[in-house]
Design a protein around this motif. Structure first.
Motif, PDB file in Angstrom:
ATOM      1  N   UNK A   1      45.188  -3.142  15.942  1.00  0.00           N
ATOM      2  CA  UNK A   1      46.408  -3.895  16.156  1.00  0.00           C
ATOM      3  C   UNK A   1      47.582  -3.213  15.487  1.00  0.00           C
ATOM      4  N   UNK A   2      48.810  -3.573  15.927  1.00  0.00           N
ATOM      5  CA  UNK A   2      50.012  -3.015  15.327  1.00  0.00           C
ATOM      6  C   UNK A   2      50.081  -3.287  13.839  1.00  0.00           C
ATOM      7  N   UNK A   3      49.505  -4.416  13.390  1.00  0.00           N
ATOM      8  CA  UNK A   3      49.599  -4.812  11.995  1.00  0.00           C
ATOM      9  C   UNK A   3      48.979  -3.771  11.069  1.00  0.00           C
ATOM     10  N   UNK A   4      47.998  -3.027  11.548  1.00  0.00           N
ATOM     11  CA  UNK A   4      47.325  -2.065  10.690  1.00  0.00           C
ATOM     12  C   UNK A   4      47.964  -0.673  10.779  1.00  0.00           C
ATOM     13  N   UNK A   5      48.973  -0.516  11.613  1.00  0.00           N
ATOM     14  CA  UNK A   5      49.568   0.804  11.796  1.00  0.00           C
ATOM     15  C   UNK A   5      50.809   0.964  10.926  1.00  0.00           C
TER      16      UNK A   5
ATOM     17  N   UNK B   1      56.351  -0.855   8.120  1.00  0.00           N
ATOM     18  CA  UNK B   1      57.317   0.234   8.001  1.00  0.00           C
ATOM     19  C   UNK B   1      57.670   0.506   6.543  1.00  0.00           C
ATOM     20  N   UNK B   2      57.604   1.782   6.165  1.00  0.00           N
ATOM     21  CA  UNK B   2      58.120   2.241   4.872  1.00  0.00           C
ATOM     22  C   UNK B   2      59.343   3.096   5.162  1.00  0.00           C
ATOM     23  N   UNK B   3      60.503   2.686   4.656  1.00  0.00           N
ATOM     24  CA  UNK B   3      61.760   3.376   4.948  1.00  0.00           C
ATOM     25  C   UNK B   3      62.255   4.143   3.726  1.00  0.00           C
ATOM     26  N   UNK B   4      62.635   5.410   3.937  1.00  0.00           N
ATOM     27  CA  UNK B   4      63.215   6.224   2.862  1.00  0.00           C
ATOM     28  C   UNK B   4      64.447   6.942   3.395  1.00  0.00           C
TER      29      UNK B   4
ATOM     30  N   UNK C   1      48.628   6.550   3.353  1.00  0.00           N
ATOM     31  CA  UNK C   1      48.246   6.957   4.702  1.00  0.00           C
ATOM     32  C   UNK C   1      49.227   6.355   5.697  1.00  0.00           C
ATOM     33  N   UNK C   2      49.715   7.181   6.633  1.00  0.00           N
ATOM     34  CA  UNK C   2      50.603   6.701   7.689  1.00  0.00           C
ATOM     35  C   UNK C   2      50.035   7.093   9.048  1.00  0.00           C
TER      36      UNK C   2
ATOM     37  N   UNK D   1      55.191   3.325  20.599  1.00  0.00           N
ATOM     38  CA  UNK D   1      54.062   2.626  21.212  1.00  0.00           C
ATOM     39  C   UNK D   1      53.231   3.574  22.074  1.00  0.00           C
ATOM     40  N   UNK D   2      53.907   4.408  22.875  1.00  0.00           N
ATOM     41  CA  UNK D   2      53.204   5.341  23.758  1.00  0.00           C
ATOM     42  C   UNK D   2      52.433   6.387  22.965  1.00  0.00           C
ATOM     43  N   UNK D   3      53.057   6.901  21.904  1.00  0.00           N
ATOM     44  CA  UNK D   3      52.407   7.939  21.108  1.00  0.00           C
ATOM     45  C   UNK D   3      51.190   7.389  20.370  1.00  0.00           C
TER      46      UNK D   3
END
Length: 263
Positions: free
Chosen positions: A2-6, A32-35, A49-50, A117-119
Motif C-alpha cells: 500500500x501507499x502507506x508503506x512507501x 514524505x520526508x522533505x529536505x 530506507x526510501x 504512482x507509475x514509477x
C-alpha cells in the motif's frame, strides 16, 4: 504494497514547491520526508530506507547532480529529477547520471504524483508475465530476480533501464517506437519525452558493453525506435568458449603437433 508503506524523499530548496508537492503526495497516503538542500538529502538517505526520491537539480550546499550520483552509487532506488532548465540536453543530464525520469519546472503537482504512482507501480510489480529467465548468448536476464548478467558478471541497472531491457527482449525482432516505449517503460504517454528513452538506451548499451555501431542486442531503427535481437539466432553466431573448452582445444592442438613431429 500500500501507499502507506512507501517512503518518499523529497529534495527541493524552494519551500513553496516543497510544501505543495508534499501535500499532494501525503494526500495519496505516501510517507514524505522533505529536505531543502543536498547535504540534508544525503544525510537522510543514509539513515532511512526510501522507496523513491524526488530530487531537484539546483540545490544549495551539494548540487543535485552530486546527490544523484552518490545515491546511485549505493542504491537502485527510483529517482525523479526536477529541473528548471528548458534545453533538451540540460534536461537529460539527470537521466545520464542514473535518474529514472525528469520533470521540467513549472510543473503540475498532479502530474508529478502520476509519475510517482507509475514509477512505483512498475518497480513494485508483483507479477511478471511470460518467461522468468531470458537468455541471449552472453546476456542473461533474470526477470523475477531483477538481475542482469553479461558473461556471468552482474550488471547494475536502474529500474527504468531494467524495464526497458525486459520490454524489448521479450519479443526479439519486434520494432518499438519511442512513444510505445515511453508508455510501456515509464508508464505514461506524454508527448515530448522520447529523448528520455534515447538516454536510457545509451546508458543501457554502455553498461551491457553493446557497441551502437555494431550492436549485438540493442538495435536502432532510424526514424522509428528500437528493436532487440537474439544474437544466437543470427547466422555465424559462435558462443564464447569457456576456459575449460579453451584448455581442451589447446591440449588437442598440442597432441596433433606432437604426432606430426614423431612422424
Amino acid at each position: 504494497m500500500s501507499n502507506e508503506t512507501r517512503r518518499i524523499l523529497l529534495v527541493e530548496d524552494e519551500k513553496a514547491i516543497r510544501d505543495a508537492v508534499a501535500a499532494y503526495l501525503e494526500r495519496e497516503n505516501y510517507w514524505v520526508t522533505s529536505v531543502g538542500d543536498g547535504q540534508e538529502a544525503l544525510e537522510e538517505f543514509s539513515k532511512h530506507h526510501f522507496d523513491l526520491v524526488i530530487l531537484d537539480l539546483m540545490l544549495p550546499r551539494v548540487p543535485g547532480e552530486r546527490v544523484c550520483r552518490a545515491i546511485r552509487d549505493n542504491s537502485d532506488v527510483p529517482i525523479i529529477m526536477l529541473t528548471a532548465k528548458g534545453e533538451v540536453e540540460d534536461r537529460i543530464i539527470g537521466l545520464e547520471l542514473g535518474a529514472d525520469d525528469y520533470l521540467v519546472k513549472p510543473f503540475s503537482p498532479r502530474e508529478l504524483v502520476a509519475r510517482v504512482r507509475a514509477l512505483l507501480r512498475r518497480v513494485h510489480s508483483d507479477s511478471e508475465p511470460q518467461r522468468e529467465v531470458l537468455e541471449f548468448g552472453e546476456l542473461t536476464i533474470d526477470v523475477s530476480g531483477h538481475k542482469v548478467m553479461v558473461d556471468g558478471k552482474e550488471v547494475d541497472l536502474t529500474a527504468s533501464e531494467f524495464k526497458l531491457l525486459t520490454t524489448l527482449s521479450r519479443y526479439p525482432g519486434r520494432v518499438y517506437s519511442r512513444m510505445e516505449l515511453v508508455e510501456k517503460v515509464l508508464g505514461y504517454d506524454f508527448e515530448g519525452y522520447e529523448r528520455t528513452i534515447d538516454s536510457h538506451v545509451k546508458n543501457l548499451r554502455a553498461k551491457l558493453g553493446d557497441n551502437p555501431r555494431h550492436p549485438k542486442w540493442l538495435h536502432t531503427v532510424h526514424g522509428v525506435g528500437y528493436r532487440f535481437e537474439d544474437p544466437t539466432k543470427q547466422p555465424g553466431y559462435q558462443k564464447n568458449n569457456t576456459k575449460e573448452e579453451a584448455k581442451q582445444d589447446s591440449d588437442s592442438k598440442s597432441e596433433d603437433l606432437d604426432k606430426s613431429a614423431t612422424k
